[in-house]
Design an enzyme around this catalytic site. Structure first.
Site, PDB file in Angstrom:
ATOM      1  N   ALA A  14      28.796 100.403  27.088  1.00 51.52           N
ATOM      2  CA  ALA A  14      27.642  99.550  26.824  1.00 51.52           C
ATOM      3  C   ALA A  14      28.171  98.142  26.586  1.00 51.52           C
ATOM      4  O   ALA A  14      29.339  97.950  26.234  1.00 51.52           O
ATOM      5  CB  ALA A  14      26.899 100.065  25.599  1.00 51.52           C
ATOM      6  N   GLY A  24      29.706 104.272  27.148  1.00 54.62           N
ATOM      7  CA  GLY A  24      28.532 104.560  27.979  1.00 54.62           C
ATOM      8  C   GLY A  24      28.893 104.975  29.400  1.00 54.62           C
ATOM      9  O   GLY A  24      28.109 105.642  30.072  1.00 54.62           O
TER      10      GLY A  24
END
Ligand code: COA
Length: 257
Positions: free
Chosen positions: A63, A108
């Site tokens: 992320a 992520g």
């Protein structure tokens, strides 16, 4: 159409490239919003989706840390919800989804790969959940999926240490299905996709649904579910065609009916 995604169609295969070159394909909320829209609008004629990272170096480097840094707890939870929702939609697509992991799959990125049905890694790929180095935990459902995939003990070691592992180690612990040389990655993913495309699409859809659903069921409930879904396959023309073709010693021609 998209700023952070490249979508390539090759007959019934769709290849989704995550493309954010300035941050090694890190996922910010705009990228996630585009992925959400892509998944919501995926064409019915797509039979297998391959997800990979644009460029040589990275699948998805996590992320976006720059975007996350100043969030408060509510904004952070909302961001986690956005990522988790998109990944869950990917997991629930009724076609096989293959992650072709070409480089860094961290945070992520590892979570995105885990939301796919199958992971093929380049020998250059690196996996990890480095969130504790940043004072956070995996937020796109990584605690759940990693523990399911590799078991809670190895998941805890990876998450508590935040260390990256190489592709061969990812293979050893069951995080990926196979490891190939970087130049063979996309061909291997397409070869796998083409094998699936020749099979009965409804049967694959039902098998995927069964496996996903049964992961949260007791064995007895899962057996009952599978029995019913097995019966459903016999309502399809493709079942008649598949079995007739076998008995007539010819290749089946599935019609997705
Ligand atoms: N979020 C935001 N930006 C990121 C990023 C992320 N997750 N990962 C990489 N970038 C950016 C870097 O800040 C850098 O930007 P700059 O060129 O403006 O300085 C650029 O991408 C290249 O990264 P860099 O760190 O210089 O490359 P590297 O080859 O030295 O290292 C990594 C590659 C993947 C090991 C390293 O970038 C990294 O550790 N990234 C963060 C991984 C992470 O913690 N992910 C989980 C987030 S919850």
């Amino acid at each position: 159409m998209y700023n952070y995604l490249k979508v390539v169609r090759e007959d019934a295969i769709c290849i989704l490239y995550i493309s954010v070159p300035q941050s090694l394909n890190a996922l910010n909320s705009k990228v996630l919003a585009e992925m959400n829209s892509f998944v919501d609008n995926i064409d019915d004629s797509v039979r297998v989706l391959i997800i990979t990272g644009d460029g040589e170096k990275s699948f998805v480097a996590g992320a976006d840390i720059a975007e996350m840094k100043d969030k408060d707890e509510y904004q952070a939870a909302e961001f986690a919800n956005l990522g988790s929702t998109v990944f869950r939609k990917i997991e629930l697509l009724d076609i096989p989804v293959i992650a072709a992991v070409n480089g860094y799959a961290l945070g992520g990125g590892c979570e995105l790969a885990m939301a796919c049905d199958i992971r093929i890694a380049s020998s250059k790929a690196r996996f990890g959940q480095p969130e504790v180095s940043l004072g956070i935990i995996p937020g796109f459902s990584g605690t759940y999926r990693l523990a399911k995939l590799v078991g809670p003990s190895i998941a805890k070691e990876m998450i508590f240490t935040g260390k990256n592992i190489k592709a061969d180690e990812a293979l050893r612990i069951g995080l990926v299905n196979s490891v190939v040389e970087p130049e063979k990655l996309m061909d291997s993913a397409k070869e796998l996709a083409n094998t699936m495309i020749k099979k009965a699409p409804i049967a694959i859809r039902i098998a995927k649904k069964c496996i996903n659903k049964e992961l949260t069921m007791t064995i007895d409930a899962a057996i009952a579910e599978e029995n019913e879904d097995f019966g459903y396959c016999f309502t399809t023309k493709d079942q008649k065609e598949g079995m007739s073709a076998f008995l007539e010693k010819r290749d089946p021609e599935f019609k997705n009916k």
